[in-house]
Scaffold this motif. Structure first.
Motif, PDB file in Angstrom:
ATOM      1  N   LEU A  18       0.825  -1.203   0.000  1.00 39.44           N
ATOM      2  CA  LEU A  18       0.000   0.000   0.000  1.00 39.44           C
ATOM      3  C   LEU A  18       0.865   1.262   0.000  1.00 39.44           C
ATOM      4  O   LEU A  18       0.567   2.225  -0.726  1.00 39.44           O
ATOM      5  N   CYS A  19       1.934   1.259   0.775  1.00 40.45           N
ATOM      6  CA  CYS A  19       2.821   2.429   0.818  1.00 40.45           C
ATOM      7  C   CYS A  19       3.470   2.668  -0.548  1.00 40.45           C
ATOM      8  O   CYS A  19       3.557   3.821  -1.011  1.00 40.45           O
ATOM      9  N   LEU A  20       3.919   1.602  -1.202  1.00 39.88           N
ATOM     10  CA  LEU A  20       4.525   1.749  -2.525  1.00 39.88           C
ATOM     11  C   LEU A  20       3.527   2.306  -3.538  1.00 39.88           C
ATOM     12  O   LEU A  20       3.850   3.221  -4.308  1.00 39.88           O
ATOM     13  N   LEU A  21       2.311   1.768  -3.525  1.00 39.67           N
ATOM     14  CA  LEU A  21       1.317   2.225  -4.492  1.00 39.67           C
ATOM     15  C   LEU A  21       0.838   3.638  -4.196  1.00 39.67           C
ATOM     16  O   LEU A  21       0.541   4.399  -5.125  1.00 39.67           O
ATOM     17  N   VAL A  22       0.747   4.008  -2.925  1.00 43.59           N
ATOM     18  CA  VAL A  22       0.384   5.388  -2.583  1.00 43.59           C
ATOM     19  C   VAL A  22       1.460   6.347  -3.090  1.00 43.59           C
ATOM     20  O   VAL A  22       1.153   7.423  -3.622  1.00 43.59           O
ATOM     21  N   LEU A  23       2.726   5.964  -2.930  1.00 42.85           N
ATOM     22  CA  LEU A  23       3.821   6.797  -3.425  1.00 42.85           C
ATOM     23  C   LEU A  23       3.759   6.945  -4.941  1.00 42.85           C
ATOM     24  O   LEU A  23       3.906   8.050  -5.483  1.00 42.85           O
ATOM     25  N   LEU A  24       3.508   5.845  -5.643  1.00 38.89           N
ATOM     26  CA  LEU A  24       3.409   5.899  -7.104  1.00 38.89           C
ATOM     27  C   LEU A  24       2.194   6.703  -7.552  1.00 38.89           C
ATOM     28  O   LEU A  24       2.267   7.454  -8.533  1.00 38.89           O
ATOM     29  N   ALA A  25       1.071   6.542  -6.836  1.00 40.23           N
ATOM     30  CA  ALA A  25      -0.123   7.324  -7.163  1.00 40.23           C
ATOM     31  C   ALA A  25       0.126   8.811  -6.934  1.00 40.23           C
ATOM     32  O   ALA A  25      -0.325   9.657  -7.724  1.00 40.23           O
ATOM     33  N   ALA A  26       0.860   9.139  -5.868  1.00 42.40           N
ATOM     34  CA  ALA A  26       1.198  10.542  -5.604  1.00 42.40           C
ATOM     35  C   ALA A  26       2.077  11.105  -6.714  1.00 42.40           C
ATOM     36  O   ALA A  26       1.905  12.253  -7.149  1.00 42.40           O
ATOM     37  N   MET A  27       3.021  10.284  -7.200  1.00 40.25           N
ATOM     38  CA  MET A  27       3.853  10.706  -8.330  1.00 40.25           C
ATOM     39  C   MET A  27       2.997  10.994  -9.561  1.00 40.25           C
ATOM     40  O   MET A  27       3.181  12.011 -10.238  1.00 40.25           O
ATOM     41  N   PRO A  32       1.444  16.484 -13.363  1.00 43.31           N
ATOM     42  CA  PRO A  32       1.041  17.706 -14.076  1.00 43.31           C
ATOM     43  C   PRO A  32       1.360  18.985 -13.314  1.00 43.31           C
ATOM     44  O   PRO A  32       1.477  20.049 -13.920  1.00 43.31           O
ATOM     45  N   LEU A  33       1.485  18.886 -11.994  1.00 37.56           N
ATOM     46  CA  LEU A  33       1.787  20.070 -11.185  1.00 37.56           C
ATOM     47  C   LEU A  33       3.274  20.375 -11.177  1.00 37.56           C
ATOM     48  O   LEU A  33       3.688  21.531 -11.315  1.00 37.56           O
ATOM     49  N   LEU A  34       4.087  19.335 -11.012  1.00 41.31           N
ATOM     50  CA  LEU A  34       5.540  19.533 -10.957  1.00 41.31           C
ATOM     51  C   LEU A  34       6.156  19.703 -12.344  1.00 41.31           C
ATOM     52  O   LEU A  34       7.142  20.433 -12.500  1.00 41.31           O
ATOM     53  N   PHE A  35       5.569  19.028 -13.337  1.00 39.57           N
ATOM     54  CA  PHE A  35       6.085  19.106 -14.709  1.00 39.57           C
ATOM     55  C   PHE A  35       4.906  19.359 -15.643  1.00 39.57           C
ATOM     56  O   PHE A  35       4.429  18.433 -16.324  1.00 39.57           O
ATOM     57  N   GLY A  70       9.724  12.531 -17.437  1.00 37.51           N
ATOM     58  CA  GLY A  70       9.314  11.271 -18.034  1.00 37.51           C
ATOM     59  C   GLY A  70       8.969  10.227 -16.979  1.00 37.51           C
ATOM     60  O   GLY A  70       7.997   9.484 -17.119  1.00 37.51           O
ATOM     61  N   LEU A  71       9.762  10.184 -15.904  1.00 38.98           N
ATOM     62  CA  LEU A  71       9.509   9.224 -14.832  1.00 38.98           C
ATOM     63  C   LEU A  71       8.158   9.481 -14.175  1.00 38.98           C
ATOM     64  O   LEU A  71       7.375   8.552 -13.936  1.00 38.98           O
ATOM     65  N   MET A  72       7.858  10.751 -13.889  1.00 32.19           N
ATOM     66  CA  MET A  72       6.603  11.109 -13.219  1.00 32.19           C
ATOM     67  C   MET A  72       5.406  10.856 -14.123  1.00 32.19           C
ATOM     68  O   MET A  72       4.406  10.256 -13.711  1.00 32.19           O
ATOM     69  N   HIS A  73       5.487  11.297 -15.361  1.00 30.49           N
ATOM     70  CA  HIS A  73       4.374  11.087 -16.287  1.00 30.49           C
ATOM     71  C   HIS A  73       4.251   9.614 -16.681  1.00 30.49           C
ATOM     72  O   HIS A  73       3.149   9.150 -16.984  1.00 30.49           O
ATOM     73  N   GLY A  74       5.366   8.895 -16.672  1.00 31.01           N
ATOM     74  CA  GLY A  74       5.306   7.462 -16.948  1.00 31.01           C
ATOM     75  C   GLY A  74       4.532   6.705 -15.886  1.00 31.01           C
ATOM     76  O   GLY A  74       3.887   5.686 -16.184  1.00 31.01           O
ATOM     77  N   VAL A 224       2.550   9.472 -25.757  1.00 27.89           N
ATOM     78  CA  VAL A 224       2.677   9.511 -24.298  1.00 27.89           C
ATOM     79  C   VAL A 224       4.025   8.922 -23.910  1.00 27.89           C
ATOM     80  O   VAL A 224       4.579   8.081 -24.619  1.00 27.89           O
ATOM     81  N   VAL A 225       4.528   9.350 -22.775  1.00 29.03           N
ATOM     82  CA  VAL A 225       5.789   8.810 -22.283  1.00 29.03           C
ATOM     83  C   VAL A 225       5.484   7.596 -21.420  1.00 29.03           C
ATOM     84  O   VAL A 225       4.548   7.593 -20.624  1.00 29.03           O
ATOM     85  N   THR A 226       6.247   6.538 -21.602  1.00 26.31           N
ATOM     86  CA  THR A 226       6.079   5.318 -20.820  1.00 26.31           C
ATOM     87  C   THR A 226       7.441   4.863 -20.310  1.00 26.31           C
ATOM     88  O   THR A 226       8.484   5.193 -20.897  1.00 26.31           O
ATOM     89  N   TRP A 227       7.411   4.100 -19.241  1.00 22.91           N
ATOM     90  CA  TRP A 227       8.669   3.586 -18.708  1.00 22.91           C
ATOM     91  C   TRP A 227       9.321   2.622 -19.682  1.00 22.91           C
ATOM     92  O   TRP A 227      10.551   2.574 -19.778  1.00 22.91           O
TER      93      TRP A 227
END
Length: 277
Positions: A18-27, A32-35, A70-74, A224-227
């Motif tokens: 859950l912590c990992l997915l919350v972090l990824l969801a936050a990213m 769109p806000l940070l980049f 790219g990492l964030m939007h990916g 779109v950018v993807t990992w």
């Protein structure tokens, strides 16, 4: 539901996932806000090393595109593909399994043969062929991956329905004249779904990996950018700039690991266990 949530919070696997997915969801939400610009836009000198430019913390790739953007939007793309694929696969599988289990006879036999036909072809090859024919776009990729993922839920729902349709409350619904479709949607399907939801984690993780593999092969959505596309771009300069492939690769690992751990925690919680230890 509260009991399941409480057991999940006492599961080490569930909490870690859950912590990992919350972090990824936050990213994904913060991207769109940070980049706010186009993550595929050229923003600096090509091959800028990480941590040498405050405006480009992870540096740039061969074309001068921001690796951090790219990492964030990916993360957005990966989570969208995973969740949308799971939704499509579970919906299609639940409908087919319910109809097959309730109808029985020739309808059941015909639908199960269709399921067998789809299961013969490996999911990745099916997605590869579908995208190659239909074209590379995000909706097509989601549908292509779902084509190889709906058979598992369909079989599991059918097995549950075969058991549920003989129970007293279903017989009572037939006696009072309830329409078969209403029986299926109100009495049978809600009770058949909980075991199927355990497959969600597997479907999401598989979808993320398949999308990355398609992008790596150049069959991802070019808009779109993807990992996967970032890893493919980085392999050309792997010896001099390994971070261009390692950074998005770590994102993939974190996503799949988070989904798997959360799925394990949910399975334990729904089974009434405090954990596997």
């Amino acid at each position: 539901m509260k009991r399941v949530a409480g057991r999940l919070m006492r599961s080490p696997e569930g909490v870690a996932g859950l912590c990992l997915l919350v972090l990824l969801a936050a990213m994904a939400l913060a991207a769109p806000l940070l980049f706010p610009g186009d993550p595929l836009a050229i923003v600096g000198r090509p091959m800028t090393a990480p941590f040498t430019d405050p405006a480009l913390p992870l540096g740039t790739d061969r074309l001068g595109r921001d690796v951090a953007a790219g990492l964030m939007h990916g993360a957005q793309t990966s989570l969208l593909v995973g969740l949308a694929t799971a939704l499509v696969a579970l919906t299609a599988g639940a409908l087919v399994g319910t109809v097959a289990g309730l109808a029985g006879g020739l309808v059941d036999e015909a639908l199960m043969r269709v399921v067998d036909a789809f299961q013969i072809v490996p999911g990745f090859l099916l997605a590869l062929a579908f995208v190659s024919v239909a074209g590379a776009s995000l909706p097509v990729i989601i549908l292509a991956i779902a084509l190889g993922a709906w058979t598992g839920p369909a079989r599991l729902v059918r097995a549950e329905v075969l058991s549920i349709r003989e129970r007293d409350y279903v017989s009572a619904a037939r006696v009072i004249g309830m329409h078969p479709a209403e029986i299926a949607l109100r009495e049978v399907l809600p009770n058949a779904l909980p075991p199927v939801l355990a497959l969600t984690a597997v479907i999401v993780a598989t979808a993320v990996l398949v999308e990355a593999a398609l992008s790596f092969l150049g069959l991802g959505d070019p808009n779109v950018v993807t990992w996967g596309s970032m890893i493919a771009e980085g392999r050309n300069v792997l010896r001099i700039a390994p971070h261009l492939s390692i950074v998005p690769g770590l994102g993939l690992v974190a996503t799949v690991l988070g989904v798997y751990l959360l799925g394990e925690g949910l399975a334990d919680a729904m089974a009434g266990r405090k954990g596997r230890g």
